[in-house]
Design a protein around this motif. Structure first.
Motif, short mmCIF file in Angstrom:
data_model
loop_
_atom_site.label_atom_id
_atom_site.label_comp_id
_atom_site.label_asym_id
_atom_site.label_seq_id
_atom_site.Cartn_x
_atom_site.Cartn_y
_atom_site.Cartn_z
N TRP A 29 -13.40 -5.35 -5.65
CA TRP A 29 -13.11 -5.59 -4.24
C TRP A 29 -13.09 -7.06 -3.89
CZ3 TRP A 29 -16.51 -8.35 -1.29
CH2 TRP A 29 -17.81 -8.50 -1.81
N TYR A 30 -13.99 -7.85 -4.46
CA TYR A 30 -14.08 -9.25 -4.07
C TYR A 30 -12.88 -10.05 -4.58
CZ TYR A 30 -15.46 -10.51 -8.84
OH TYR A 30 -15.47 -10.71 -10.20
N PHE A 31 -12.17 -9.52 -5.56
CA PHE A 31 -11.03 -10.21 -6.16
C PHE A 31 -9.75 -10.01 -5.34
CE2 PHE A 31 -7.82 -11.14 -9.40
CZ PHE A 31 -8.39 -12.23 -10.06
N LEU A 32 -9.72 -8.97 -4.50
CA LEU A 32 -8.48 -8.57 -3.84
C LEU A 32 -7.94 -9.59 -2.83
CD1 LEU A 32 -9.07 -4.74 -3.31
CD2 LEU A 32 -7.45 -5.84 -4.87
N PRO A 33 -8.75 -10.18 -1.93
CA PRO A 33 -8.17 -11.11 -0.95
C PRO A 33 -7.40 -12.26 -1.60
CG PRO A 33 -10.38 -10.50 -0.28
CD PRO A 33 -10.19 -9.95 -1.66
N SER A 34 -8.02 -12.97 -2.54
CA SER A 34 -7.32 -14.08 -3.20
C SER A 34 -6.12 -13.57 -3.99
CB SER A 34 -8.28 -14.82 -4.13
OG SER A 34 -9.23 -15.55 -3.39
N ALA A 35 -6.26 -12.40 -4.61
CA ALA A 35 -5.16 -11.86 -5.41
C ALA A 35 -3.96 -11.51 -4.53
CB ALA A 35 -5.64 -10.62 -6.17
N PHE A 36 -4.21 -10.86 -3.39
CA PHE A 36 -3.11 -10.53 -2.49
C PHE A 36 -2.46 -11.79 -1.93
CE2 PHE A 36 -4.70 -6.06 -1.99
CZ PHE A 36 -3.48 -5.44 -2.28
N LEU A 37 -3.26 -12.80 -1.62
CA LEU A 37 -2.70 -14.06 -1.12
C LEU A 37 -1.82 -14.72 -2.18
CD1 LEU A 37 -5.83 -15.43 0.76
CD2 LEU A 37 -3.63 -14.86 1.80
N ILE A 68 0.84 -1.20 0.00
CA ILE A 68 0.00 0.00 0.00
C ILE A 68 0.88 1.25 0.00
CG2 ILE A 68 -1.72 1.30 1.31
CD1 ILE A 68 -2.76 -1.41 2.34
N VAL A 69 1.93 1.22 0.82
CA VAL A 69 2.85 2.36 0.87
C VAL A 69 3.51 2.58 -0.49
CG1 VAL A 69 5.02 3.20 1.87
CG2 VAL A 69 3.30 2.13 3.34
N TYR A 70 4.01 1.50 -1.09
CA TYR A 70 4.68 1.62 -2.38
C TYR A 70 3.74 2.19 -3.44
CZ TYR A 70 7.05 0.50 -6.71
OH TYR A 70 7.63 0.60 -7.96
N GLY A 71 2.50 1.71 -3.45
CA GLY A 71 1.54 2.19 -4.45
C GLY A 71 1.11 3.63 -4.25
N SER A 72 1.42 4.20 -3.07
CA SER A 72 0.96 5.55 -2.76
C SER A 72 2.03 6.62 -2.97
CB SER A 72 0.49 5.62 -1.29
OG SER A 72 -0.53 4.67 -1.05
N ILE A 73 3.28 6.18 -3.19
CA ILE A 73 4.36 7.15 -3.34
C ILE A 73 5.02 6.97 -4.71
CG2 ILE A 73 4.81 7.31 -0.87
CD1 ILE A 73 7.09 5.39 -1.17
N GLN A 126 9.33 2.23 -12.96
CA GLN A 126 8.36 2.34 -11.87
C GLN A 126 7.12 1.52 -12.21
OE1 GLN A 126 7.74 6.29 -10.26
NE2 GLN A 126 5.55 5.88 -10.00
N ILE A 127 6.37 1.08 -11.19
CA ILE A 127 5.15 0.32 -11.39
C ILE A 127 3.98 1.10 -10.79
CG2 ILE A 127 4.06 -1.93 -11.20
CD1 ILE A 127 6.81 -2.07 -12.48
N ILE A 128 2.91 1.21 -11.55
CA ILE A 128 1.70 1.90 -11.09
C ILE A 128 0.52 0.94 -11.20
CG2 ILE A 128 0.05 3.71 -11.71
CD1 ILE A 128 2.30 5.56 -12.27
N GLY A 129 -0.38 1.01 -10.23
CA GLY A 129 -1.49 0.07 -10.17
C GLY A 129 -2.81 0.64 -10.66
N ALA A 130 -3.65 -0.25 -11.17
CA ALA A 130 -5.01 0.08 -11.58
C ALA A 130 -5.98 -0.55 -10.58
CB ALA A 130 -5.29 -0.45 -12.99
N ASN A 148 -3.54 -3.12 -8.88
CA ASN A 148 -2.96 -2.67 -7.62
C ASN A 148 -2.41 -3.81 -6.76
OD1 ASN A 148 -5.51 -3.69 -7.06
ND2 ASN A 148 -6.33 -1.74 -6.31
N PHE A 149 -3.04 -4.98 -6.77
CA PHE A 149 -2.55 -6.09 -5.96
C PHE A 149 -1.22 -6.64 -6.47
CE2 PHE A 149 -5.27 -8.02 -9.23
CZ PHE A 149 -4.43 -8.99 -9.73
N HIS A 150 -0.89 -6.35 -7.71
CA HIS A 150 0.27 -6.94 -8.38
C HIS A 150 1.46 -5.98 -8.43
CE1 HIS A 150 2.08 -8.62 -12.34
NE2 HIS A 150 2.36 -9.48 -11.38
N VAL A 151 1.27 -4.76 -7.93
CA VAL A 151 2.26 -3.69 -8.11
C VAL A 151 3.59 -4.03 -7.46
CG1 VAL A 151 2.82 -1.35 -7.35
CG2 VAL A 151 0.68 -1.78 -8.51
N PHE A 152 3.58 -4.41 -6.19
CA PHE A 152 4.86 -4.56 -5.49
C PHE A 152 5.66 -5.74 -6.02
CE2 PHE A 152 7.37 -5.82 -1.62
CZ PHE A 152 8.30 -4.81 -1.77
N ARG A 153 5.01 -6.87 -6.33
CA ARG A 153 5.77 -8.00 -6.87
C ARG A 153 6.37 -7.64 -8.23
NH1 ARG A 153 5.00 -13.03 -9.70
NH2 ARG A 153 2.76 -12.70 -9.95
N ALA A 154 5.61 -6.91 -9.06
CA ALA A 154 6.17 -6.47 -10.34
C ALA A 154 7.36 -5.54 -10.12
CB ALA A 154 5.09 -5.76 -11.16
#
Length: 333
Positions: free
Chosen positions: A293-301, A147-152, A285-289, A267-273
């Motif tokens: 919402w329902y996709f995020l838990p499984s995606a982050f895992l 979250i921090v990485y995607g915000s700066i 640099q990597i920027i997220g789209a 957005n869930f894929h930003v930091f690994r990329a």
């Protein structure tokens, strides 16, 4: 006081790490260690001061434990069921369900240990809790730092915009990939308004169930939104994120491009990329789209599991040492 002072050391490493390279995995760990020491400092201060501060901290800790032990796993199980209904059966779509059941399992094991104490039970259940706590620490640290990485970071001044591919439905761009393309279009129009004409690199090969390559479908999507064909660069070989980044960088290098690039993903894929870009030594640099919402838990895992594979020996050795120390203390007479 000691916990407050101890928190300054990892906090310093965190700040220095972010300044040197925001894409370092170690930044997430230092952030997590800092937060752990800050929580310990807060609990210690409340216990020393007593009064209302101790009561508030006590209730807060109880609420956190209740959420972690019951609310969170129940929400993950519900999300897993929703994922199966909307996205179909598959291991990636099962992750939130499996994570919720695993947390319920840890809670049940802890309850069993409190009712059946003994050296063997304490050793086995304690080892399970140590591994669970280690994994939870890493997950929370990586989630917060994602979250921090995607915000700066920079949001303008790009000479090339790379769009990382995702699966197609036949030859159609699904919502997940459309979000990436729309984010890239937003960046593109902002650069054009500033007097620049960035290249748009669309990256993605053709899967076995896809009628065209992801890159071709993405190019058509951009053409229909009035992006000039000469500004679209096709990279249609990549089948992984690492290949997306590497092959796109090669295409830009072949064109003699030496400017500033940004890659767009969800957005869930930003930091690994970003971690992969750093591993490839790319100044990108990597920027997220946004993502449903329902996709995020499984995606982050899924992203978390993939990040763990970057340093499997380190995690295995660390868990082994922690469990070994616990067994030594528990089973030694």
């Amino acid at each position: 006081m000691i916990f407050g002072i101890a928190a300054l050391v990892p906090a310093l490493f965190f700040v220095v790490g972010v300044i040197r390279d925001r894409r370092r995995l170690g930044n997430a760990v230092w952030l997590g260690v800092t937060l752990v020491f800050l929580v310990l400092w807060l609990v210690f201060r409340a216990s020393v001061n007593g009064g209302w501060s101790a009561v508030i901290v006590g209730y807060a800790l109880a609420a956190v434990l209740l959420c972690l032990g019951f609310v969170l796993p129940a929400a993950l199980v519900a999300n897993g069921v929703l994922m199966l209904r909307r996205e179909g059966f598959g291991l990636a779509n099962l992750l939130s369900l499996l994570a919720g059941l695993a947390i319920f399992g840890v809670v049940a094991a802890f309850g069993f240990a409190t009712a059946h104490t003994g050296p063997v039970v304490d050793a086995v259940i304690g080892s399970l809790l140590i591994v669970a706590a280690y994994v939870a620490f890493l997950f929370v640290s990586l989630l917060l730092y994602s979250i921090v990485y995607g915000s700066i970071g920079r949001r303008t001044g790009f000479d090339a915009i790379v769009v990382l591919g995702a699966g197609l439905i036949g030859d159609r761009v699904p919502p997940l990939l459309a979000a990436r393309l729309d984010r890239a279009l937003h960046l593109y129009h902002r650069e054009v308004a500033a007097g620049r004409t960035p290249l748009l690199v669309v990256s993605g090969g053709q899967g076995p169930d896809e009628e065209v390559s992801e890159a071709a479908a993405m190019r058509d999507y951009l053409r229909r939104r009035d992006v000039p064909d000469e500004l679209i660069v096709l990279e249609d070989r990549a089948t992984t994120t690492e290949q997306n980044l590497a092959y796109s960088a090669e295409l830009l290098a072949d064109r003699g491009w030496t400017g500033r690039a940004v890659a767009v993903t969800n957005n869930f894929h930003v930091f690994r990329a970003a971690v992969l870009a750093r591993r490839l030594r790319l100044r990108m640099q990597i920027i997220g789209a946004p993502t449903a919402w329902y996709f995020l838990p499984s995606a982050f895992l899924r992203e978390f599991a993939a990040l763990l594979t970057h340093n499997p020996i380190v995690h295995t050795v660390t868990c082994g040492l922690l469990v070994g120390l616990h067994l030594l203390l528990t089973l030694t007479p």
